[in-house]
Design an enzyme around this catalytic site. Structure first.
Site, short mmCIF file in Angstrom:
data_model
loop_
_atom_site.label_atom_id
_atom_site.label_comp_id
_atom_site.label_asym_id
_atom_site.label_seq_id
_atom_site.Cartn_x
_atom_site.Cartn_y
_atom_site.Cartn_z
N ASN A 195 0.71 -1.09 -0.11
CA ASN A 195 0.00 -0.04 0.11
C ASN A 195 0.96 0.98 -0.04
OD1 ASN A 195 0.95 0.54 2.93
ND2 ASN A 195 -0.67 -0.74 3.59
N LEU A 196 0.27 2.46 -0.16
CA LEU A 196 1.15 3.78 -0.43
C LEU A 196 2.01 3.96 0.91
CD1 LEU A 196 1.61 6.03 -2.00
CD2 LEU A 196 -0.10 7.33 -0.87
N SER A 197 1.48 3.60 1.98
CA SER A 197 2.39 3.93 3.29
C SER A 197 3.66 2.99 3.35
CB SER A 197 1.69 3.71 4.54
OG SER A 197 1.12 2.57 4.89
N GLU A 198 3.40 1.71 2.99
CA GLU A 198 4.43 0.60 2.90
C GLU A 198 5.47 0.92 1.94
OE1 GLU A 198 1.96 -3.30 4.26
OE2 GLU A 198 1.78 -2.72 2.49
N ASP A 264 -5.86 -8.20 1.13
CA ASP A 264 -5.83 -9.59 1.07
C ASP A 264 -6.75 -9.99 -0.27
OD1 ASP A 264 -4.65 -9.89 3.25
OD2 ASP A 264 -6.70 -10.24 4.39
#
Length: 476
Positions: A195-198, A264
């Protein structure tokens, strides 16, 4: 991009990763505890759902694909509950049991569709010998079209490189939902889905689209990936591949109730589509559509083929339009999970006219979702005579389903929809005309379940019979 659903039944996917059990306790709150300034929840419903890598496998199986699942569990009630729940949806479990560790369990307490607290029961599986997992992957590779590694940093994927190498040697694509900022661990994978934060935890904060694309492309090159899919919440998702322009897919979510398990769903649908023969771009399109559906549900959830089909046709959320009774029951249950009020009406709707449209719009205003039950052709003939219906059932349902006011259309064979209404038990049963509430089919069942029954007026002077007669007179 025009994409059709593949035949998921021919797809085989192996999911390896951190499995967990999600427990949900639901109940009303009406007071504050005298012991501490916290609400008191009177628990009246308890649910158990597979989570983590198990939810990925559930998403794959819900599409009709063959899902295999490998992970680490304890030898306890939570592990047994996982196996039971997964076997119900035909997920083939091959767990490695670790007697010294408990199965990872997350308990959520909810009231009025709001999560109040989450309690985690876990020790992780660091230090557990990964050899049994390698052996299970090796055995499954000849029978699968994709390998998913679902990493929640709980220990099942501590030795991820040998897994990637096993799959690449067998020419099986490896899709990874990563965790943490050490992407070196995933070198050589086919696709990562952070995701964007990761993503920004690895490459740094991106000020604009150009910076995101450039840093993403560099990451693909640095870690020898085939592609990178960055999921960006309300901004959709972006697919990056060396030598190709970036593909940006805007979000399809209409309403967001819960993002639990959305990642998921994305990787599960993506893997199933790839294994079924779709291109990477097509698979990402389907995964994006599925994400738009699943965030409209409460808790870890899956997407059915009918929901995905409706989503790629432009009608997302729980699945809309023409349905059979079983599909309708699922859609209604999901709507109720979100606290929505379900209204139901019925009729023949042979030649749809302004009176019908006005009536259905008024019925829809009384709740959040409107079901229209439609008499079959045989039922219509019994009620109206051999010359009716003018329009066959399929055409009547398609026209009704195209109306903005109508959420779900379902046929019934009997002269009245009493049995169907008793099965669905809408919150509000509506009928148009000069009926008294107790005369309406299904009213007794709805009242008994605590629902309401209401009569609405039709527009004066407008009816199918009058329209047919006018046509005949005009021809005369």
């Amino acid at each position: 991009m025009k994409v059709t659903l593949p035949d998921f039944r021919r797809a085989g996917v192996l999911v390896v990763g951190d499995v967990m059990l999600d427990r949900y306790w639901y109940g009303p709150t009406s007071r504050i505890s005298p012991e501490a300034p916290v609400p008191v929840v009177k628990v009246d419903t308890i649910e158990e759902r597979p989570g983590g890598a198990a939810n990925v496998a559930m998403n794959i199986a819900s599409l009709g694909a063959v899902a295999r699942l490998v992970g680490l569990t304890g030898i306890d009630d939570a592990a047994r509950a996982l196996i039971c729940k997964l076997s119900e949806v035909r997920v083939r479990c091959d767990f490695v049991s670790v007697p010294t560790h408990p199965t990872i369990t997350k308990l959520r307490v909810l009231s009025r569709n709001q999560q109040l607290i989450r309690l985690d029961f876990e020790e992780g599986f660091d230090g557990v010998d990964p050899t049994p997992i390698f052996e299970r992957i090796q055995l499954a590779l000849p029978q699968i079209g994709a390998l998913v590694l679902s990493d929640y940093a709980k220990g099942a994927l501590n030795s991820v490189q040998p897994m990637i190498q096993l799959a690449r040697k067998a020419n099986v694509p490896v899709l990874i939902d990563p965790k943490g900022s050490d992407f070196e661990r995933y070198r050589g994978a086919t696709l990562l889905t952070p995701n964007l934060s990761e993503f920004e935890a690895v490459v740094g904060r991106c000020k604009n689209e150009e910076e995101l694309v450039n840093r993403g492309m560099q990451l693909v090159a640095d870690f020898e990936l085939s592609a990178l899919l960055v999921t960006r919440s309300e901004q959709g998702m972006t697919l990056l591949q060396l030598g190709k322009p970036p593909l940006h897919l805007p979000t399809q979510a209409k309403e967001v109730f819960d993002v639990t398990g959305a990642g998921d769903t994305v990787i599960g649908v993506l893997a199933a589509a790839l294994a079924a023969g779709n291109s990477l771009e097509e698979s990402c399109f389907l995964a994006n559509a599925a994400a738009g559906v699943v965030v409209g549900k409460l808790g870890t959830s899956t997407v059915s083929p009918i929901e995905l089909e409706n989503a790629i046709r432009g009608r997302a959320e729980t699945g809309f339009g023409v349905m059979d009774e079983q599909q309708l029951k699922i859609a209604v249950a999901q709507a109720r999970q979100r606290g929505e009020k379900v209204v139901m009406t019925n009729g023949i709707f042979d030649i749809l006219h302004a009176g019908h449209v006005s009536y259905l719009a008024n019925a829809r205003k009384l709740g959040d979702r409107l079901i229209v039950a439609v008499n079959s052709d045989a039922s219509t003939k019994r009620l109206k005579g051999e010359k009716r219906p003018v329009n066959p059932l399929e055409q009547r349902m398609v026209v009704l389903g195209a109306l903005e006011a109508v959420d779900w259309v379902v046929p019934f064979e009997e002269d009245t929809p009493q049995r169907l209404i008793a099965d669905i038990l809408p919150d509000l049963l509506v009928k148009g005309g000069d009926y008294k509430p107790h005369e309406i089919a299904g009213s007794e069942e709805v009242w008994a379940a605590g629902g309401e029954v209401k009569v609405l007026n039709f527009e004066d002077g407008v009816s199918t019979t009058n329209i047919i007669q006018s046509i005949k007179n005009g021809r005369g």
